[in-house]
Write a protein that holds these residues in place. Structure first.
Motif, PDB file in Angstrom:
ATOM      1  N   SER A 178     -17.530  32.251  13.427  1.00 10.45           N
ATOM      2  CA  SER A 178     -16.650  32.418  12.317  1.00 10.45           C
ATOM      3  C   SER A 178     -15.629  31.161  12.158  1.00 10.45           C
ATOM      4  CB  SER A 178     -15.789  33.674  12.683  1.00 10.45           C
ATOM      5  OG  SER A 178     -14.541  33.601  11.829  1.00 10.45           O
ATOM      6  N   LEU A 179     -15.305  30.906  11.188  1.00 10.77           N
ATOM      7  CA  LEU A 179     -13.914  30.048  10.836  1.00 10.77           C
ATOM      8  C   LEU A 179     -12.623  30.642  11.379  1.00 10.77           C
ATOM      9  CD1 LEU A 179     -14.457  28.961   7.063  1.00 10.77           C
ATOM     10  CD2 LEU A 179     -14.845  27.638   9.115  1.00 10.77           C
ATOM     11  N   MET A 180     -11.711  29.564  11.758  1.00 11.48           N
ATOM     12  CA  MET A 180     -10.432  30.268  12.294  1.00 11.48           C
ATOM     13  C   MET A 180      -9.690  30.843  11.149  1.00 11.48           C
ATOM     14  SD  MET A 180      -9.998  27.486  15.381  1.00 11.48           S
ATOM     15  CE  MET A 180     -11.339  27.138  16.334  1.00 11.48           C
ATOM     16  N   GLY A 181      -8.932  31.945  11.424  1.00  9.02           N
ATOM     17  CA  GLY A 181      -8.153  32.520  10.450  1.00  9.02           C
ATOM     18  C   GLY A 181      -7.545  33.605  10.776  1.00  9.02           C
ATOM     19  N   GLY A 182      -6.481  34.291   9.846  1.00  8.75           N
ATOM     20  CA  GLY A 182      -5.705  35.388  10.108  1.00  8.75           C
ATOM     21  C   GLY A 182      -4.841  35.696   8.848  1.00  8.75           C
ATOM     22  N   PHE A 183      -4.258  36.747   8.840  1.00  7.51           N
ATOM     23  CA  PHE A 183      -3.432  37.255   7.900  1.00  7.51           C
ATOM     24  C   PHE A 183      -2.135  36.759   7.608  1.00  7.51           C
ATOM     25  CE2 PHE A 183      -6.566  40.583   8.908  1.00  7.51           C
ATOM     26  CZ  PHE A 183      -7.072  40.801   7.689  1.00  7.51           C
ATOM     27  N   ALA A 237      -0.720  28.956   7.221  1.00  4.89           N
ATOM     28  CA  ALA A 237      -1.892  28.032   7.842  1.00  4.89           C
ATOM     29  C   ALA A 237      -1.565  27.275   8.911  1.00  4.89           C
ATOM     30  CB  ALA A 237      -2.389  27.048   6.531  1.00  4.89           C
ATOM     31  N   LYS A 238      -0.196  26.694   8.891  1.00  2.00           N
ATOM     32  CA  LYS A 238       0.139  25.920  10.148  1.00  2.00           C
ATOM     33  C   LYS A 238       0.267  26.782  11.474  1.00  2.00           C
ATOM     34  CE  LYS A 238       2.316  22.551   7.364  1.00  2.00           C
ATOM     35  NZ  LYS A 238       3.707  22.081   6.873  1.00  2.00           N
ATOM     36  N   ARG A 239       0.726  27.956  11.192  1.00  2.41           N
ATOM     37  CA  ARG A 239       1.040  28.768  12.317  1.00  2.41           C
ATOM     38  C   ARG A 239      -0.454  29.308  12.771  1.00  2.41           C
ATOM     39  NH1 ARG A 239      -0.002  34.105  12.576  1.00  2.41           N
ATOM     40  NH2 ARG A 239       0.098  34.230  10.323  1.00  2.41           N
ATOM     41  N   ILE A 240      -1.472  29.618  12.104  1.00  9.33           N
ATOM     42  CA  ILE A 240      -2.719  30.145  12.484  1.00  9.33           C
ATOM     43  C   ILE A 240      -3.417  28.933  13.153  1.00  9.33           C
ATOM     44  CG2 ILE A 240      -4.960  30.735  11.453  1.00  9.33           C
ATOM     45  CD1 ILE A 240      -3.553  32.520   9.493  1.00  9.33           C
ATOM     46  N   LEU A 241      -3.428  27.861  12.689  1.00 11.75           N
ATOM     47  CA  LEU A 241      -3.854  26.717  13.162  1.00 11.75           C
ATOM     48  C   LEU A 241      -3.451  26.297  14.456  1.00 11.75           C
ATOM     49  CD1 LEU A 241      -5.920  24.385  12.585  1.00 11.75           C
ATOM     50  CD2 LEU A 241      -4.076  23.035  11.809  1.00 11.75           C
ATOM     51  N   LEU A 242      -1.971  26.448  14.752  1.00 12.45           N
ATOM     52  CA  LEU A 242      -1.530  26.427  16.183  1.00 12.45           C
ATOM     53  C   LEU A 242      -1.799  27.346  17.092  1.00 12.45           C
ATOM     54  CD1 LEU A 242       0.401  24.604  17.712  1.00 12.45           C
ATOM     55  CD2 LEU A 242       2.398  26.152  16.687  1.00 12.45           C
ATOM     56  N   GLU A 243      -1.810  28.652  16.498  1.00 15.85           N
ATOM     57  CA  GLU A 243      -1.937  29.760  17.445  1.00 15.85           C
ATOM     58  C   GLU A 243      -3.529  29.586  18.027  1.00 15.85           C
ATOM     59  OE1 GLU A 243       0.829  33.111  15.581  1.00 15.85           O
ATOM     60  OE2 GLU A 243      -1.209  33.369  15.460  1.00 15.85           O
ATOM     61  N   LEU A 244      -4.682  29.527  17.194  1.00 20.95           N
ATOM     62  CA  LEU A 244      -5.824  29.352  17.503  1.00 20.95           C
ATOM     63  C   LEU A 244      -6.517  28.372  17.978  1.00 20.95           C
ATOM     64  CD1 LEU A 244      -7.367  31.504  14.504  1.00 20.95           C
ATOM     65  CD2 LEU A 244      -6.547  32.312  16.518  1.00 20.95           C
ATOM     66  N   LYS A 262      -8.236  16.635  22.041  1.00 18.66           N
ATOM     67  CA  LYS A 262      -9.298  17.268  22.814  1.00 18.66           C
ATOM     68  C   LYS A 262      -8.754  18.176  23.736  1.00 18.66           C
ATOM     69  CE  LYS A 262     -12.751  15.096  24.112  1.00 18.66           C
ATOM     70  NZ  LYS A 262     -13.710  13.910  24.916  1.00 18.66           N
ATOM     71  N   GLU A 263      -7.447  17.862  24.481  1.00 21.40           N
ATOM     72  CA  GLU A 263      -6.658  18.563  25.359  1.00 21.40           C
ATOM     73  C   GLU A 263      -5.988  19.722  24.760  1.00 21.40           C
ATOM     74  OE1 GLU A 263      -4.506  16.181  28.069  1.00 21.40           O
ATOM     75  OE2 GLU A 263      -6.339  15.046  28.726  1.00 21.40           O
ATOM     76  N   GLN A 264      -5.556  19.555  23.485  1.00 24.82           N
ATOM     77  CA  GLN A 264      -4.798  20.785  22.802  1.00 24.82           C
ATOM     78  C   GLN A 264      -5.861  21.867  22.315  1.00 24.82           C
ATOM     79  OE1 GLN A 264      -2.392  17.359  20.491  1.00 24.82           O
ATOM     80  NE2 GLN A 264      -1.461  19.440  19.992  1.00 24.82           N
ATOM     81  N   ILE A 265      -6.820  21.691  22.275  1.00 24.07           N
ATOM     82  CA  ILE A 265      -7.673  22.990  21.560  1.00 24.07           C
ATOM     83  C   ILE A 265      -7.629  24.237  22.569  1.00 24.07           C
ATOM     84  CG2 ILE A 265     -10.000  23.755  21.234  1.00 24.07           C
ATOM     85  CD1 ILE A 265      -9.043  21.850  19.236  1.00 24.07           C
ATOM     86  N   ASN A 266      -7.180  25.308  21.974  1.00 24.40           N
ATOM     87  CA  ASN A 266      -6.774  26.304  22.565  1.00 24.40           C
ATOM     88  C   ASN A 266      -8.291  27.048  23.095  1.00 24.40           C
ATOM     89  OD1 ASN A 266      -6.201  29.146  23.473  1.00 24.40           O
ATOM     90  ND2 ASN A 266      -4.628  28.945  22.250  1.00 24.40           N
ATOM     91  N   GLU A 267      -8.486  27.325  24.492  1.00 25.04           N
ATOM     92  CA  GLU A 267      -9.906  27.979  24.737  1.00 25.04           C
ATOM     93  C   GLU A 267      -9.943  29.443  24.669  1.00 25.04           C
ATOM     94  OE1 GLU A 267     -12.345  26.308  25.625  1.00 25.04           O
ATOM     95  OE2 GLU A 267     -11.416  24.201  25.340  1.00 25.04           O
ATOM     96  N   GLN A 268      -8.834  29.996  24.478  1.00 24.03           N
ATOM     97  CA  GLN A 268      -8.708  31.529  24.477  1.00 24.03           C
ATOM     98  C   GLN A 268      -9.627  32.124  23.475  1.00 24.03           C
ATOM     99  OE1 GLN A 268      -4.974  33.179  23.346  1.00 24.03           O
ATOM    100  NE2 GLN A 268      -5.643  35.334  23.474  1.00 24.03           N
TER     101      GLN A 268
END
Length: 232
Positions: free
Chosen positions: A44-49, A60-67, A107-113
């Motif tokens: 899936s693409l990264m997304g949220g409500f 969009a900025k929040r979701i990008l940061l969270e994911l 590279k080091e900022q990508i959230n692995e969760q």
């Protein structure tokens, strides 16, 4: 006093983020395994409500940061998708954004969760719902934008080589570019500032690094890109 519009169905609004990255060799797309049903564990693409008190850009900025852990990256609104049956759970309109990043820089900022994975742009797997359609539309928009503005430089590090730049344009436009014409045109454009350092990772001779001259690109980028978008 009327507090709500009468007889109107409530519709959910979601944000989907299409994240393109370039590692110096390959143009890639970042996707995740969906965490909820239906189609749980599918790509899936990264997304949220969107939140009650958020505007679209803020969501969009929040979701990008969270994911992903990413912030302060190039982010542009693409399109809204609202087919009634696009989400099998509930009527949902998706407002889509695309982001452009230098993979090595973040590279080091990508959230692995959420188990994100980079796929080469030509090897992107089947995505859920209408996400493949969104990616295609984003690529079309990037090709159009890249013929008018230097947005592809958002995918490059601050200093880069001519081969890296040429390779990026060839992948975005999915078309080979004549090397000699490319070097001649880009040199004549005056858009790039040659550095004294060389990248010797690929050969002993090495390739000089360049930087974009941001003061000149507005006046000269149009003529340069007319060559790039129509390779000979």
């Amino acid at each position: 006093m009327i507090s709500k519009y009468a007889n109107q169905q409530r519709v959910l609004v979601a944000i989907d983020c299409i994240i393109f990255g370039y590692d110096g060799e390959e143009l890639k797309l970042l996707v995740i395994k969906r965490a909820i049903e239906p189609v749980k564990d599918q790509w899936s693409l990264m997304g949220g409500f969107i939140g009650t008190n958020e505007d679209l850009d803020g969501a969009a900025k929040r979701i990008l940061l969270e994911l992903t852990g990413l912030h302060d990256v190039y982010l542009e609104q693409l399109h809204a998708y609202g087919q009634p049956e696009r989400d099998p759970i509930e009527r949902t309109i998706s407002v889509v954004y695309f982001a452009l990043i230098d993979i090595n820089k973040y590279k080091e900022q990508i959230n692995e969760q959420y188990h994100p994975e980079w796929f080469k742009i030509k090897e992107v797997p089947e995505l859920i719902f209408d996400h493949n359609m969104m990616v295609k539309a984003a690529m079309d928009k990037i090709r159009y934008q890249a013929a008018l503005h230097p947005i592809l430089f958002e995918l490059l590090p601050k200093k880069f080589t001519i081969p890296q730049l040429q390779n990026l344009y060839e992948q975005v436009y999915d078309s080979p570019i004549d090397n000699r014409n490319f070097i001649r045109k880009i040199t004549a454009s005056g858009l790039l500032i040659k550095q004294t350092e060389k990248d010797k990772s690929s050969s002993r001779r090495g390739a000089f690094y360049f930087k974009l001259d941001k003061q000149k690109h507005k006046a000269q980028f149009q003529s340069f890109l007319s060559f790039i978008s129509k390779p000979k």
